[in-house]
Design a protein around this motif. Sequence first.
Motif, mmCIF file in Angstrom:
data_model
loop_
_atom_site.group_PDB
_atom_site.id
_atom_site.type_symbol
_atom_site.label_atom_id
_atom_site.label_comp_id
_atom_site.label_asym_id
_atom_site.label_seq_id
_atom_site.Cartn_x
_atom_site.Cartn_y
_atom_site.Cartn_z
ATOM 1 N N ILE A 134 0.875 -1.180 0.000
ATOM 2 C CA ILE A 134 0.000 0.000 0.000
ATOM 3 C C ILE A 134 0.908 1.224 0.000
ATOM 4 O O ILE A 134 1.789 1.351 0.851
ATOM 5 N N VAL A 135 0.691 2.098 -0.973
ATOM 6 C CA VAL A 135 1.437 3.352 -1.038
ATOM 7 C C VAL A 135 0.455 4.497 -0.808
ATOM 8 O O VAL A 135 -0.756 4.333 -0.950
ATOM 9 N N PHE A 136 1.005 5.667 -0.437
ATOM 10 C CA PHE A 136 0.148 6.800 -0.133
ATOM 11 C C PHE A 136 0.389 7.929 -1.121
ATOM 12 O O PHE A 136 1.498 8.455 -1.227
ATOM 13 N N ASP A 137 -0.652 8.285 -1.841
ATOM 14 C CA ASP A 137 -0.628 9.371 -2.820
ATOM 15 C C ASP A 137 -0.929 10.675 -2.070
ATOM 16 O O ASP A 137 -2.064 11.149 -2.059
ATOM 17 N N THR A 138 0.086 11.233 -1.449
ATOM 18 C CA THR A 138 -0.089 12.338 -0.500
ATOM 19 C C THR A 138 -0.824 13.543 -1.065
ATOM 20 O O THR A 138 -1.635 14.140 -0.377
ATOM 21 N N LYS A 139 -0.552 13.901 -2.299
ATOM 22 C CA LYS A 139 -1.187 15.094 -2.880
ATOM 23 C C LYS A 139 -2.140 14.747 -4.023
ATOM 24 O O LYS A 139 -2.508 15.619 -4.806
ATOM 25 N N ASP A 140 -2.495 13.494 -4.142
ATOM 26 C CA ASP A 140 -3.401 13.015 -5.187
ATOM 27 C C ASP A 140 -2.855 13.220 -6.602
ATOM 28 O O ASP A 140 -3.602 13.157 -7.570
ATOM 29 N N GLU A 141 -1.562 13.456 -6.714
ATOM 30 C CA GLU A 141 -0.978 13.705 -8.038
ATOM 31 C C GLU A 141 -1.004 12.459 -8.916
ATOM 32 O O GLU A 141 -1.259 12.549 -10.116
ATOM 33 N N THR A 142 -0.740 11.308 -8.330
ATOM 34 C CA THR A 142 -0.748 10.067 -9.111
ATOM 35 C C THR A 142 -2.172 9.763 -9.575
ATOM 36 O O THR A 142 -2.385 9.406 -10.730
ATOM 37 N N ALA A 143 -3.128 9.919 -8.687
ATOM 38 C CA ALA A 143 -4.530 9.702 -9.069
ATOM 39 C C ALA A 143 -4.922 10.637 -10.219
ATOM 40 O O ALA A 143 -5.613 10.218 -11.159
ATOM 41 N N GLN A 144 -4.461 11.872 -10.174
ATOM 42 C CA GLN A 144 -4.774 12.817 -11.250
ATOM 43 C C GLN A 144 -4.134 12.379 -12.569
ATOM 44 O O GLN A 144 -4.763 12.449 -13.620
ATOM 45 N N ARG A 145 -2.879 11.907 -12.516
ATOM 46 C CA ARG A 145 -2.202 11.453 -13.738
ATOM 47 C C ARG A 145 -2.904 10.248 -14.357
ATOM 48 O O ARG A 145 -2.859 10.058 -15.567
ATOM 49 N N TYR A 146 -3.528 9.445 -13.508
ATOM 50 C CA TYR A 146 -4.258 8.278 -14.002
ATOM 51 C C TYR A 146 -5.724 8.592 -14.309
ATOM 52 O O TYR A 146 -6.484 7.708 -14.669
#
Length: 184
Positions: A134-146
């Motif tokens: 489990i990793v933590f997307d602290t600023k939601d940047e990865t979620a936004q890129r996906y």
Amino acid sequence: MTQEYYSGKILYPVIVTLLVLSLLFGFAILPRLFAGADGQLVGKAAPAFTLPVVLNGAKEGATLSLAEYQGSAVLLDFWASWCGPCQIEAPIVNKVAQRFRDRGLVVIGVDTSEQNGEAPGRSWALSHGLSYPIVFDTKDETAQRYGVSSMPTLVIISRGGKVTAVREGLTNDAELESLVQGVL
């Protein structure tokens, strides 16, 4: 007949059935109707990321990079601890992770969109026995890129690093297994 209808013998089961169908439609069907990320990512290279590991990594507190798994089939599970459908889907993802681990599937849970930038998903994942990192997307940047616009969102990445499928909303075991087998 009219008294039976108003007494609840007929009305109650009808209301319960409508409620269950509404929930099913809301959690399983609506996200697929409005899923925007699917068409944007499928067939393209998976966006790179490096995120802090909060659970089940080689070393908690270290980082995990998608590049570490080049040549492997990868399933990304974008979720949040406050997300009810995510909590329903997590055990399904965990079973698939265990079932296909020996065939080369790598599953990574991406805890994202948490309130106050904290990682409460760690304790939830730990208490529910999730076996994958489990990793933590602290600023939601990865979620936004996906292109993650709703949760849960599953992203399937081929051994060649291309996105082969994106699923928003609840995905059942059989559907997920079929998606995974397509990249193994």
